[in-house]
Each structure stands twice: as structure tokens, then as C-alpha cells.
Design a protein around this motif. Sequence first.
Motif, PDB file in Angstrom:
ATOM      1  N   ARG A 159      46.457  35.063  35.156  1.00 34.63           N
ATOM      2  CA  ARG A 159      46.102  36.352  35.755  1.00 34.63           C
ATOM      3  C   ARG A 159      44.770  36.238  36.491  1.00 34.63           C
ATOM      4  O   ARG A 159      44.628  36.716  37.616  1.00 34.63           O
ATOM      5  N   ARG A 160      43.800  35.606  35.862  1.00 31.56           N
ATOM      6  CA  ARG A 160      42.487  35.413  36.488  1.00 31.56           C
ATOM      7  C   ARG A 160      42.618  34.569  37.755  1.00 31.56           C
ATOM      8  O   ARG A 160      42.024  34.879  38.782  1.00 31.56           O
ATOM      9  N   LYS A 161      43.395  33.486  37.678  1.00 31.71           N
ATOM     10  CA  LYS A 161      43.591  32.633  38.848  1.00 31.71           C
ATOM     11  C   LYS A 161      44.234  33.412  40.001  1.00 31.71           C
ATOM     12  O   LYS A 161      43.872  33.225  41.164  1.00 31.71           O
ATOM     13  N   LYS A 162      45.169  34.280  39.671  1.00 34.41           N
ATOM     14  CA  LYS A 162      45.831  35.087  40.703  1.00 34.41           C
ATOM     15  C   LYS A 162      44.834  36.038  41.363  1.00 34.41           C
ATOM     16  O   LYS A 162      44.825  36.192  42.589  1.00 34.41           O
ATOM     17  N   ILE A 163      43.992  36.664  40.571  1.00 32.76           N
ATOM     18  CA  ILE A 163      42.972  37.560  41.116  1.00 32.76           C
ATOM     19  C   ILE A 163      41.977  36.776  41.960  1.00 32.76           C
ATOM     20  O   ILE A 163      41.617  37.195  43.070  1.00 32.76           O
ATOM     21  N   GLU A 164      41.542  35.636  41.461  1.00 27.49           N
ATOM     22  CA  GLU A 164      40.607  34.794  42.218  1.00 27.49           C
ATOM     23  C   GLU A 164      41.207  34.387  43.558  1.00 27.49           C
ATOM     24  O   GLU A 164      40.542  34.447  44.593  1.00 27.49           O
ATOM     25  N   GLN A 165      42.481  33.984  43.556  1.00 29.70           N
ATOM     26  CA  GLN A 165      43.120  33.555  44.801  1.00 29.70           C
ATOM     27  C   GLN A 165      43.279  34.726  45.769  1.00 29.70           C
ATOM     28  O   GLN A 165      43.059  34.574  46.974  1.00 29.70           O
ATOM     29  N   SER A 166      43.631  35.892  45.258  1.00 33.26           N
ATOM     30  CA  SER A 166      43.748  37.079  46.116  1.00 33.26           C
ATOM     31  C   SER A 166      42.402  37.410  46.745  1.00 33.26           C
ATOM     32  O   SER A 166      42.328  37.766  47.931  1.00 33.26           O
ATOM     33  N   TYR A 167      41.345  37.292  45.975  1.00 32.79           N
ATOM     34  CA  TYR A 167      40.005  37.559  46.486  1.00 32.79           C
ATOM     35  C   TYR A 167      39.631  36.541  47.564  1.00 32.79           C
ATOM     36  O   TYR A 167      39.125  36.897  48.636  1.00 32.79           O
ATOM     37  N   LEU A 168      39.916  35.258  47.303  1.00 31.44           N
ATOM     38  CA  LEU A 168      39.621  34.226  48.300  1.00 31.44           C
ATOM     39  C   LEU A 168      40.430  34.438  49.573  1.00 31.44           C
ATOM     40  O   LEU A 168      39.918  34.240  50.691  1.00 31.44           O
ATOM     41  N   ASP A 169      41.678  34.866  49.420  1.00 30.75           N
ATOM     42  CA  ASP A 169      42.516  35.155  50.587  1.00 30.75           C
ATOM     43  C   ASP A 169      41.933  36.309  51.399  1.00 30.75           C
ATOM     44  O   ASP A 169      41.930  36.272  52.635  1.00 30.75           O
ATOM     45  N   ARG A 186      29.573  37.026  45.738  1.00 31.83           N
ATOM     46  CA  ARG A 186      31.004  36.758  45.519  1.00 31.83           C
ATOM     47  C   ARG A 186      31.305  36.648  44.037  1.00 31.83           C
ATOM     48  O   ARG A 186      32.321  37.162  43.558  1.00 31.83           O
ATOM     49  N   VAL A 187      30.431  35.987  43.277  1.00 29.54           N
ATOM     50  CA  VAL A 187      30.629  35.852  41.824  1.00 29.54           C
ATOM     51  C   VAL A 187      30.586  37.232  41.170  1.00 29.54           C
ATOM     52  O   VAL A 187      31.427  37.562  40.324  1.00 29.54           O
ATOM     53  N   GLU A 223      33.750  38.943  39.240  1.00 27.35           N
ATOM     54  CA  GLU A 223      33.633  39.374  37.844  1.00 27.35           C
ATOM     55  C   GLU A 223      33.944  40.867  37.711  1.00 27.35           C
ATOM     56  O   GLU A 223      34.596  41.287  36.748  1.00 27.35           O
ATOM     57  N   THR A 224      33.495  41.654  38.672  1.00 25.25           N
ATOM     58  CA  THR A 224      33.782  43.091  38.658  1.00 25.25           C
ATOM     59  C   THR A 224      35.278  43.337  38.803  1.00 25.25           C
ATOM     60  O   THR A 224      35.857  44.163  38.084  1.00 25.25           O
ATOM     61  N   LEU A 225      35.920  42.613  39.710  1.00 30.02           N
ATOM     62  CA  LEU A 225      37.376  42.744  39.871  1.00 30.02           C
ATOM     63  C   LEU A 225      38.108  42.390  38.584  1.00 30.02           C
ATOM     64  O   LEU A 225      39.060  43.072  38.192  1.00 30.02           O
ATOM     65  N   LEU A 226      37.658  41.337  37.923  1.00 26.04           N
ATOM     66  CA  LEU A 226      38.291  40.931  36.666  1.00 26.04           C
ATOM     67  C   LEU A 226      38.079  41.977  35.573  1.00 26.04           C
ATOM     68  O   LEU A 226      38.991  42.249  34.778  1.00 26.04           O
ATOM     69  N   GLU A 227      36.904  42.575  35.531  1.00 28.00           N
ATOM     70  CA  GLU A 227      36.642  43.640  34.547  1.00 28.00           C
ATOM     71  C   GLU A 227      37.516  44.858  34.821  1.00 28.00           C
ATOM     72  O   GLU A 227      38.090  45.441  33.894  1.00 28.00           O
ATOM     73  N   ILE A 228      37.618  45.248  36.081  1.00 31.68           N
ATOM     74  CA  ILE A 228      38.456  46.401  36.443  1.00 31.68           C
ATOM     75  C   ILE A 228      39.907  46.108  36.097  1.00 31.68           C
ATOM     76  O   ILE A 228      40.610  46.960  35.538  1.00 31.68           O
ATOM     77  N   ASP A 229      40.361  44.900  36.393  1.00 33.33           N
ATOM     78  CA  ASP A 229      41.730  44.519  36.057  1.00 33.33           C
ATOM     79  C   ASP A 229      41.976  44.639  34.559  1.00 33.33           C
ATOM     80  O   ASP A 229      42.997  45.169  34.132  1.00 33.33           O
ATOM     81  N   ALA A 230      41.032  44.163  33.766  1.00 31.79           N
ATOM     82  CA  ALA A 230      41.185  44.243  32.310  1.00 31.79           C
ATOM     83  C   ALA A 230      41.213  45.693  31.841  1.00 31.79           C
ATOM     84  O   ALA A 230      41.994  46.049  30.951  1.00 31.79           O
ATOM     85  N   LEU A 231      40.375  46.524  32.430  1.00 36.33           N
ATOM     86  CA  LEU A 231      40.355  47.938  32.051  1.00 36.33           C
ATOM     87  C   LEU A 231      41.655  48.639  32.444  1.00 36.33           C
ATOM     88  O   LEU A 231      42.211  49.417  31.672  1.00 36.33           O
TER      89      LEU A 231
END
Length: 169
Positions: free
Chosen positions: A77-87, A103-104, A108-116
Motif C-alpha cells: 500500500r505504501r509503495k503504491k502511494i509512493e509511486q502515485s506521488y512520484l507519478d 517531498r518527504v 508522510e502526510t499522504l501516508l498518514e491521511i491514507d491510514a486515517l
Amino acid sequence: MSIQPSPSVIAFKALYSDHHSWLNGWLRKKIGNSFDAADLTHDTFMRVLTNSDVASLREPRAFLTTVASGLLSNFYRRKKIEQSYLDALALLPAQDIPSPELRVIILETLLEIDALLDGLPGDVRKAFLWSQLDGLSQADIARQLGVSISTVKRYIVRAVQQCCFGVNR
């Protein structure tokens, strides 16, 4: 006088020594690289150490597989979010690309929001994301979800509360 380790420490050491290599190999086959497999193996044993009664395990490999599978799911899931962000970054003009530090922070904020948001029901999550990311009106969201506009408003408020305060009713 020597201090004897507790039975739980002894049980954990036995679990680790008996199953570490096997779990690492299992994860390496799943992921395809030894570095991430080693990290996930470590994370699995840390989760077991901090949250489990190792001495009572009847099927240690099944238990380790369950814990590792959850961590593996989070990893993908994290890798997918990271790749979407890089895209998304790749689509920006060079002058608009944020600094590496920013960017970091953004990732991290995107990952926190995703978890929430992960803890919310699907329609609540959809309503929030459609309103925030796609700019859909509440009326459009209501039509797509087949609910009233007031329900969409409640969904969005619930998602905002979850993102800002971790409040999940």
C-alpha cells in the motif's frame, strides 16, 4: 548472582532462532528483494515481541505468516502511494517540484491521511476524496453514491474529523 531471563524472553528467543530464516525466505520470495524482506522480517518479530504472548503460540509459522502478511499488505500500500506521488510529481514543471525535504513531508502526510481514511466506510472515504481531489460538488457525489446531499455532508464532516482529530465514530 546472574539474572535469569523471563520465560517470555526465552520463548521469544526460541521463536526467533527457529523461524527467522524461514520467515525471511518466505518474504524474500513474496517481495523479490532481500533488503525489504529483511526489514519486514524485523518488523514482524518486533510486532510479535511487543504485542503477543509467544509462549502460548501453538502454530508459530501460521502466526508469523499472519503478522507478516499484514505488514506486507501495508508495505505494498505504501509503495503504491509512493509511486502515485512520484507519478504526480513527474507531471509538474521542474520549477514547481518541491524540494526533497518537502517531498518527504508530503509523502508522510499522504501516508498518514491514507491510514486515517482506511478506518472509514467506503462511501465516506469516496465522498471525501471525490470532494477534495476531484472537486465534485456534494450534489454530484450524492448522485454517484445514491444518497442525499445531507448524507454526503455528514460523510465529508466525518472524514474531515477523522483526518484532523482521529475521531472515528
